[in-house]
Design an enzyme around this catalytic site. Structure first.
Site, PDB file in Angstrom:
ATOM      1  N   SER A  54       0.810  -1.220   0.000  1.00  0.00           N
ATOM      2  CA  SER A  54       0.000   0.000   0.000  1.00  0.00           C
ATOM      3  C   SER A  54       0.843   1.270   0.000  1.00  0.00           C
ATOM      4  O   SER A  54       0.317   2.363  -0.236  1.00  0.00           O
ATOM      5  CB  SER A  54      -0.922   0.013   1.229  1.00  0.00           C
ATOM      6  OG  SER A  54      -1.809  -1.081   1.223  1.00  0.00           O
ATOM      7  N   THR A  85      -7.102  -8.583  13.432  1.00  0.00           N
ATOM      8  CA  THR A  85      -6.190  -9.600  13.944  1.00  0.00           C
ATOM      9  C   THR A  85      -4.734  -9.143  13.962  1.00  0.00           C
ATOM     10  O   THR A  85      -3.879  -9.827  14.529  1.00  0.00           O
ATOM     11  CB  THR A  85      -6.313 -10.887  13.109  1.00  0.00           C
ATOM     12  OG1 THR A  85      -6.192 -10.565  11.715  1.00  0.00           O
ATOM     13  CG2 THR A  85      -7.672 -11.547  13.348  1.00  0.00           C
ATOM     14  N   HIS A 109     -13.017   0.234  14.638  1.00  0.00           N
ATOM     15  CA  HIS A 109     -13.846  -0.881  15.112  1.00  0.00           C
ATOM     16  C   HIS A 109     -13.396  -1.196  16.528  1.00  0.00           C
ATOM     17  O   HIS A 109     -12.221  -1.049  16.863  1.00  0.00           O
ATOM     18  CB  HIS A 109     -13.673  -2.087  14.186  1.00  0.00           C
ATOM     19  CG  HIS A 109     -14.425  -3.313  14.603  1.00  0.00           C
ATOM     20  ND1 HIS A 109     -15.733  -3.288  15.038  1.00  0.00           N
ATOM     21  CD2 HIS A 109     -14.050  -4.619  14.632  1.00  0.00           C
ATOM     22  CE1 HIS A 109     -16.125  -4.515  15.320  1.00  0.00           C
ATOM     23  NE2 HIS A 109     -15.120  -5.338  15.086  1.00  0.00           N
ATOM     24  N   SER A 253     -43.779  -8.595  -6.921  1.00  0.00           N
ATOM     25  CA  SER A 253     -45.125  -8.991  -7.341  1.00  0.00           C
ATOM     26  C   SER A 253     -45.963  -9.423  -6.142  1.00  0.00           C
ATOM     27  O   SER A 253     -45.427  -9.784  -5.081  1.00  0.00           O
ATOM     28  CB  SER A 253     -45.041 -10.144  -8.340  1.00  0.00           C
ATOM     29  OG  SER A 253     -44.584 -11.325  -7.687  1.00  0.00           O
TER      30      SER A 253
END
Length: 337
Positions: A54, A85, A109, A253
């Site tokens: 990256s 992890t 997170h 439908s």
């Protein structure tokens, strides 16, 4: 209980502009956080392990790239956006030795903080800013003058101004344009894991595969089964995403709506709900996280085994062939995304 919402008017952008921010990781969320922060007048560097693929992408975007330890030493706010992890080892080896009193450690997170895999010193601000959308959407909305709703949470507040800092950060990446929602590390972590396991990933995958098996075992062509239980799933999910379950039922439908009301509860019933409660308990008490960490410590052997096993399901071969017929569908098994 109604949630509390904050917007740009409730945030002081100068707070985050007064910080030096290190973004650890330059994946989906990392690139969006970094670019949006920079566009909001924040000084940002990218922290990556040596040899990271990256690094070149970050440099091409105009960022200074440092090793994770160097970035942590330079910054006074560190946002860890590496995989769950990897975070504990990154913290122990590279971040913790470079933290000073009053520094802020943020996450996208809450797993590592909630389950005590990472334990910062008491004099460190610990918070979370979690956009409720993938990084490319966070970036695109920001560029368009809009934003993606963000969750914020505070775990440690030694200075008394941690929430103001989190609000400022969330506003700087565009969250204040849509709505910033305060929560807790526990609530974000548990609900996120439960959604992934019981509904979005685990539950949906098993529902689709089982439907495929029922049809093919009854003698119907695999291609027909694939179309009906997997391919058309996106159409239904998009309708729910855009306007809720009522919108989906309104749009299909009458036959589909009526059949869904009758048969849905036969598939997902009270027994299913009890098993979902068991999954929730495993998440809440740390059983899942212990197994996740054990898998990593054992070289990902359990994950790799499960990945190989699930990839062999017949629906995968059928789907790959059919997607090759659809020029509008990217097939990551045969195309470079």
């Amino acid at each position: 209980m109604a949630i509390e919402l904050f917007y740009d008017a409730d945030a002081d952008l100068s707070i985050i502009q007064g910080r030096k921010v290190a973004i650890i990781g330059y994946g989906s969320q990392g690139h969006a956080h970094a670019q949006n922060l920079r566009d909001s007048g924040v000084e940002v560097v990218i922290g990556l392990r040596e040899g990271s693929k990256s690094a070149e992408k970050a440099k091409e975007a105009g960022f200074e790239v440092k090793t994770t330890a160097e970035a942590a030493a330079w910054a006074n706010l560190i946002m860890i956006l590496a995989p769950d992890t990897s975070q504990a080892s990154i913290f122990t080896n590279d971040v913790e030795p470079n933290l000073n009193e009053g520094d802020a450690l943020f996450f996208g997170h809450g797993l590592n903080i909630h389950f005590d895999l990472i334990k910062p010193a008491d004099n460190i601000i610990v918070g979370m800013v979690a956009p409720k959308g993938p990084g490319h959407l966070v970036r695109r909305q920001f560029v368009d003058g809009k934003g993606v709703p963000c969750l914020i949470a505070i775990d440690q507040d030694p200075t008394g101004d941690a929430q103001a800092l989190a609000l400022s950060y969330a506003s700087a990446i565009g969250g204040g344009r849509a709505g910033i929602i305060p929560t807790t590390f526990e609530a974000e972590t548990v609900t996120d894991l439960f959604g992934e396991q019981a509904v979005l990933c685990g539950g949906t995958e098993e529902l689709v595969k089982t439907g495929f098996e029922v049809l093919t075992e009854a003698g119907y062509e695999p291609e027909m089964a694939y179309f009906e239980v997997l391919h058309e799933l996106k159409l239904i999910v998009d309708l729910m995403f855009e306007g809720g379950i009522t919108n989906m039922n309104y749009s299909v439908s009458d036959t589909a709506e009526f059949g869904g009301y009758l048969s849905g509860p036969r598939v997902i019933n009270a027994d299913t709900k009890e098993r979902m409660k068991d999954i929730l308990t495993d998440i809440q008490d740390g059983t899942f996280t212990k197994r996740l960490i054990a898998n990593v410590e054992n070289g990902n052997t359990e994950l790799e085994g499960l990945r190989a096993k699930y990839a062999e399901h017949p629906i995968e071969e059928t789907g790959a062939k059919l997607r090759d017929l659809m020029s509008w569908v990217k097939n990551p098994l045969t195309e470079t995304a």
